[in-house]
Design a protein around this motif. Structure first.
Motif, PDB file in Angstrom:
ATOM      1  N   ASP A  30      12.022  -1.083   1.265  1.00 17.11           N
ATOM      2  CA  ASP A  30      11.866  -0.343   2.510  1.00 17.11           C
ATOM      3  C   ASP A  30      10.431  -0.416   3.024  1.00 17.11           C
ATOM      4  OD1 ASP A  30      10.706   1.159   0.553  1.00 17.11           O
ATOM      5  OD2 ASP A  30      11.855   2.979   0.936  1.00 17.11           O
ATOM      6  N   LEU A  31       9.702  -1.439   2.600  1.00 15.25           N
ATOM      7  CA  LEU A  31       8.313  -1.599   3.027  1.00 15.25           C
ATOM      8  C   LEU A  31       8.211  -1.778   4.541  1.00 15.25           C
ATOM      9  CD1 LEU A  31       5.307  -1.971   2.431  1.00 15.25           C
ATOM     10  CD2 LEU A  31       5.771  -4.377   1.947  1.00 15.25           C
ATOM     11  N   GLY A  32       9.144  -2.535   5.115  1.00 12.59           N
ATOM     12  CA  GLY A  32       9.108  -2.759   6.555  1.00 12.59           C
ATOM     13  C   GLY A  32       9.197  -1.460   7.335  1.00 12.59           C
ATOM     14  N   ARG A  33      10.014  -0.531   6.859  1.00 11.98           N
ATOM     15  CA  ARG A  33      10.146   0.764   7.523  1.00 11.98           C
ATOM     16  C   ARG A  33       8.846   1.550   7.469  1.00 11.98           C
ATOM     17  NH1 ARG A  33      11.500   5.714   5.292  1.00 11.98           N
ATOM     18  NH2 ARG A  33      12.160   4.721   3.356  1.00 11.98           N
ATOM     19  N   HIS A  34       8.188   1.521   6.323  1.00 13.48           N
ATOM     20  CA  HIS A  34       6.923   2.248   6.189  1.00 13.48           C
ATOM     21  C   HIS A  34       5.854   1.657   7.102  1.00 13.48           C
ATOM     22  CE1 HIS A  34       8.471   4.662   2.978  1.00 13.48           C
ATOM     23  NE2 HIS A  34       8.694   3.627   2.191  1.00 13.48           N
ATOM     24  N   ILE A  35       5.806   0.331   7.170  1.00  7.65           N
ATOM     25  CA  ILE A  35       4.824  -0.322   8.037  1.00  7.65           C
ATOM     26  C   ILE A  35       5.080   0.048   9.500  1.00  7.65           C
ATOM     27  CG2 ILE A  35       4.005  -2.544   8.893  1.00  7.65           C
ATOM     28  CD1 ILE A  35       4.523  -3.694   6.120  1.00  7.65           C
ATOM     29  N   LYS A  36       6.337   0.017   9.899  1.00 11.37           N
ATOM     30  CA  LYS A  36       6.683   0.348  11.283  1.00 11.37           C
ATOM     31  C   LYS A  36       6.379   1.812  11.593  1.00 11.37           C
ATOM     32  CE  LYS A  36       8.189  -0.666  15.344  1.00 11.37           C
ATOM     33  NZ  LYS A  36       7.427  -1.610  16.212  1.00 11.37           N
ATOM     34  N   ASN A  37       6.660   2.695  10.659  1.00 15.74           N
ATOM     35  CA  ASN A  37       6.338   4.112  10.861  1.00 15.74           C
ATOM     36  C   ASN A  37       4.839   4.300  11.048  1.00 15.74           C
ATOM     37  OD1 ASN A  37       8.976   4.981  10.727  1.00 15.74           O
ATOM     38  ND2 ASN A  37       8.876   5.577   8.575  1.00 15.74           N
ATOM     39  N   GLY A  38       4.054   3.571  10.279  1.00 14.29           N
ATOM     40  CA  GLY A  38       2.608   3.653  10.422  1.00 14.29           C
ATOM     41  C   GLY A  38       2.149   3.157  11.772  1.00 14.29           C
ATOM     42  N   GLU A  39       2.769   2.074  12.242  1.00 15.49           N
ATOM     43  CA  GLU A  39       2.426   1.541  13.561  1.00 15.49           C
ATOM     44  C   GLU A  39       2.772   2.550  14.653  1.00 15.49           C
ATOM     45  OE1 GLU A  39       3.323  -2.406  16.325  1.00 15.49           O
ATOM     46  OE2 GLU A  39       4.640  -1.901  14.646  1.00 15.49           O
ATOM     47  N   GLY A  81      -2.231  -8.954   5.887  1.00 14.73           N
ATOM     48  CA  GLY A  81      -0.859  -9.426   5.792  1.00 14.73           C
ATOM     49  C   GLY A  81      -0.170  -8.928   4.520  1.00 14.73           C
ATOM     50  N   PHE A  82       0.945  -9.586   4.188  1.00 11.39           N
ATOM     51  CA  PHE A  82       1.678  -9.191   2.986  1.00 11.39           C
ATOM     52  C   PHE A  82       0.887  -9.520   1.719  1.00 11.39           C
ATOM     53  CE2 PHE A  82       5.324  -9.616   5.964  1.00 11.39           C
ATOM     54  CZ  PHE A  82       5.781  -8.310   5.854  1.00 11.39           C
ATOM     55  N   ALA A  83       0.065 -10.550   1.769  1.00 11.04           N
ATOM     56  CA  ALA A  83      -0.784 -10.860   0.612  1.00 11.04           C
ATOM     57  C   ALA A  83      -1.769  -9.724   0.365  1.00 11.04           C
ATOM     58  CB  ALA A  83      -1.530 -12.173   0.847  1.00 11.04           C
ATOM     59  N   GLY A  84      -2.336  -9.194   1.445  1.00  7.81           N
ATOM     60  CA  GLY A  84      -3.250  -8.065   1.314  1.00  7.81           C
ATOM     61  C   GLY A  84      -2.561  -6.839   0.743  1.00  7.81           C
ATOM     62  N   LEU A  85      -1.326  -6.600   1.169  1.00  6.59           N
ATOM     63  CA  LEU A  85      -0.564  -5.473   0.626  1.00  6.59           C
ATOM     64  C   LEU A  85      -0.314  -5.646  -0.869  1.00  6.59           C
ATOM     65  CD1 LEU A  85       2.064  -4.824   3.447  1.00  6.59           C
ATOM     66  CD2 LEU A  85       0.447  -3.150   2.542  1.00  6.59           C
ATOM     67  N   SER A  86       0.023  -6.855  -1.266  1.00  2.00           N
ATOM     68  CA  SER A  86       0.263  -7.112  -2.693  1.00  2.00           C
ATOM     69  C   SER A  86      -1.004  -6.909  -3.507  1.00  2.00           C
ATOM     70  CB  SER A  86       0.790  -8.534  -2.884  1.00  2.00           C
ATOM     71  OG  SER A  86       2.058  -8.696  -2.296  1.00  2.00           O
ATOM     72  N   ILE A  87      -2.128  -7.387  -3.000  1.00  2.00           N
ATOM     73  CA  ILE A  87      -3.396  -7.220  -3.710  1.00  2.00           C
ATOM     74  C   ILE A  87      -3.779  -5.744  -3.803  1.00  2.00           C
ATOM     75  CG2 ILE A  87      -5.880  -7.687  -3.591  1.00  2.00           C
ATOM     76  CD1 ILE A  87      -5.164 -10.397  -2.324  1.00  2.00           C
ATOM     77  N   ALA A  88      -3.615  -5.001  -2.703  1.00  2.74           N
ATOM     78  CA  ALA A  88      -3.935  -3.577  -2.707  1.00  2.74           C
ATOM     79  C   ALA A  88      -3.030  -2.825  -3.675  1.00  2.74           C
ATOM     80  CB  ALA A  88      -3.810  -3.007  -1.299  1.00  2.74           C
ATOM     81  N   PHE A  89      -1.750  -3.185  -3.715  1.00  5.26           N
ATOM     82  CA  PHE A  89      -0.801  -2.568  -4.644  1.00  5.26           C
ATOM     83  C   PHE A  89      -1.204  -2.826  -6.090  1.00  5.26           C
ATOM     84  CE2 PHE A  89       3.100  -3.352  -7.190  1.00  5.26           C
ATOM     85  CZ  PHE A  89       3.545  -2.041  -7.290  1.00  5.26           C
ATOM     86  N   ILE A 129       6.482  -2.413  -3.293  1.00  5.19           N
ATOM     87  CA  ILE A 129       5.358  -1.656  -2.743  1.00  5.19           C
ATOM     88  C   ILE A 129       5.922  -0.435  -2.033  1.00  5.19           C
ATOM     89  CG2 ILE A 129       3.357  -1.735  -1.205  1.00  5.19           C
ATOM     90  CD1 ILE A 129       3.331  -4.761  -1.597  1.00  5.19           C
ATOM     91  N   ARG A 130       5.828   0.694  -2.691  1.00  3.67           N
ATOM     92  CA  ARG A 130       6.380   1.951  -2.184  1.00  3.67           C
ATOM     93  C   ARG A 130       5.303   3.037  -2.187  1.00  3.67           C
ATOM     94  NH1 ARG A 130      12.012   2.361  -2.203  1.00  3.67           N
ATOM     95  NH2 ARG A 130      13.133   0.588  -3.120  1.00  3.67           N
ATOM     96  N   PRO A 131       5.556   4.143  -1.477  1.00  6.38           N
ATOM     97  CA  PRO A 131       4.589   5.249  -1.483  1.00  6.38           C
ATOM     98  C   PRO A 131       4.320   5.833  -2.870  1.00  6.38           C
ATOM     99  CG  PRO A 131       6.079   5.486   0.371  1.00  6.38           C
ATOM    100  CD  PRO A 131       6.615   4.342  -0.454  1.00  6.38           C
ATOM    101  N   GLU A 132       5.218   5.600  -3.826  1.00  8.31           N
ATOM    102  CA  GLU A 132       5.024   6.167  -5.158  1.00  8.31           C
ATOM    103  C   GLU A 132       3.744   5.661  -5.832  1.00  8.31           C
ATOM    104  OE1 GLU A 132       7.735   3.428  -8.061  1.00  8.31           O
ATOM    105  OE2 GLU A 132       8.786   4.536  -6.503  1.00  8.31           O
ATOM    106  N   VAL A 133       3.228   4.511  -5.381  1.00  9.49           N
ATOM    107  CA  VAL A 133       1.991   4.002  -5.977  1.00  9.49           C
ATOM    108  C   VAL A 133       0.844   4.982  -5.764  1.00  9.49           C
ATOM    109  CG1 VAL A 133       1.202   2.707  -3.944  1.00  9.49           C
ATOM    110  CG2 VAL A 133       0.560   1.945  -6.238  1.00  9.49           C
ATOM    111  N   PHE A 134       0.892   5.741  -4.675  1.00 10.64           N
ATOM    112  CA  PHE A 134      -0.150   6.735  -4.435  1.00 10.64           C
ATOM    113  C   PHE A 134      -0.063   7.880  -5.438  1.00 10.64           C
ATOM    114  CE2 PHE A 134       0.465   4.742  -0.229  1.00 10.64           C
ATOM    115  CZ  PHE A 134      -0.825   4.282  -0.035  1.00 10.64           C
ATOM    116  N   SER A 135       1.151   8.239  -5.837  1.00  4.03           N
ATOM    117  CA  SER A 135       1.291   9.287  -6.846  1.00  4.03           C
ATOM    118  C   SER A 135       0.772   8.820  -8.196  1.00  4.03           C
ATOM    119  CB  SER A 135       2.763   9.724  -6.968  1.00  4.03           C
ATOM    120  OG  SER A 135       3.118  10.598  -5.922  1.00  4.03           O
ATOM    121  N   TYR A 136       1.025   7.556  -8.542  1.00  2.14           N
ATOM    122  CA  TYR A 136       0.471   7.025  -9.784  1.00  2.14           C
ATOM    123  C   TYR A 136      -1.051   7.141  -9.772  1.00  2.14           C
ATOM    124  CZ  TYR A 136       5.061   4.722 -10.147  1.00  2.14           C
ATOM    125  OH  TYR A 136       6.395   4.455 -10.201  1.00  2.14           O
ATOM    126  N   PHE A 137      -1.633   6.699  -8.666  1.00  2.36           N
ATOM    127  CA  PHE A 137      -3.092   6.665  -8.576  1.00  2.36           C
ATOM    128  C   PHE A 137      -3.697   8.060  -8.525  1.00  2.36           C
ATOM    129  CE2 PHE A 137      -6.916   6.508  -5.845  1.00  2.36           C
ATOM    130  CZ  PHE A 137      -7.746   5.807  -6.703  1.00  2.36           C
TER     131      PHE A 137
END
Length: 205
Positions: A30-39, A81-89, A129-137
Motif C-alpha cells: 500500500d506504499l502507493g496510497r501513502h505516497i498519494k496521501n502525502g501528495e 524515487g523508489f530507490a531513495g525510499l528503499s535506502i531510507a527504509f 515499506i510501511r508506516p510501521e518502520v517509524f514505530s520500530y525506529f
C-alpha cells in the motif's frame, strides 16, 4: 563498542540488509496510497478523511492516524524515487536494529548476538515499506534514551526535549505511538519500585 561487538553487529546488519533488500511490489503493498496521501496533504494542507481509493464506497470515512508517514514517503520519493525510499527504509531499519542491539549487548553481548541472529528471519518478513518502520525506529529511540539515562549516561533535559518531540511525530506516523508512553511509564515504575526497595538497581550490570 569493542571491535568484537562491532564485527558481530556488522555481520548481523549485513544479514538484515540482505533480507530487507527486496524489490518494491506496488500490486501487493500500500506504499502507493501513502505516497498519494502525502501528495494530497502537501497540495491542500488537509488530511484526507475519506477513502479516496474505494470504487464502491469512495466517501467512506476513516481516521487517517498515519498521515505524516505519507508526507515523509512522498518527500523521499520526490527526492530519490523508489530507490531513495528503499535506502531510507533500510537506514531506518538498521538504525533501529543497532539501538536495540546496543542496549542488549551492553548487558550481555553473547546473549544479544544469539537472540538477534534468530530474530533476523522474523524481522526479514516485513520487507514492505510501511508506516510501521517509524514505530520500530521511534521505539528504539525511546528505549535507548531511557536506558542510557537510567544508567547515568545522559542529562535529564534531553529526555524532556527529544522524547516529547519524537512522540509528537510518532503519534502522526503510526498507530503504535502508545509504545512511547508505555516505555516511559515502565521506566518510571521501575524507578519507583527501586526507591521503595532501598534504591537497589533492578537491572545490575
Amino acid at each position: 563498542m569493542s571491535w568484537a561487538r562491532f564485527f558481530v553487529f556488522a555481520l548481523l546488519a549485513a544479514g538484515l540488509v540482505y533480507l530487507l533488500s527486496q524489490k518494491i511490489n506496488l500490486s501487493t503493498a500500500d506504499l502507493g496510497r501513502h505516497i498519494k496521501n502525502g501528495e494530497i496533504f502537501l497540495q491542500n494542507l488537509v488530511i484526507p478523511k475519506t477513502n479516496l481509493y474505494s470504487y464502491t464506497y469512495p466517501g467512506y470515512p476513516f481516521d487517517n492516524h498515519h498521515w505524516a508517514s505519507g508526507v515523509i514517503f512522498y518527500l523521499v520519493y520526490k527526492a530519490g524515487g523508489f530507490a531513495g525510499l528503499s535506502i531510507a527504509f533500510l537506514a531506518a531499519s538498521l538504525l533501529a536494529f543497532y539501538l536495540f542491539y546496543d542496549i542488549a549487548a551492553s548487558n550481555h553481548a553473547p546473549a544479544a548476538a544469539f537472540t538477534a541472529l534468530f530474530a533476523l528471519p522474523l524481522i526479514g518478513t516485513r520487507t514492505e515499506i510501511r508506516p510501521e518502520v517509524f514505530s520500530y525506529f521511534f521505539a528504539a529511540v525511546f528505549l535507548w534514551m531511557l536506558w542510557n539515562f537510567q544508567k547515568g549516561r545522559g542529562p535529564a533535559k534531553w529526555l524532556f526535549i527529544i522524547l516529547p518531540l519524537t512522540e509528537i511525530l510518532w503519534v502522526n506516523t503510526h498507530i503504535y505511538f502508545i509504545l512511547g508512553p508505555a516505555l516511559t511509564g515502565a521506566f518510571f515504575l521501575e524507578t519507583m519500585i527501586a526507591a521503595f526497595t532501598g534504591g537497589r538497581d533492578l537491572w545490575p550490570q
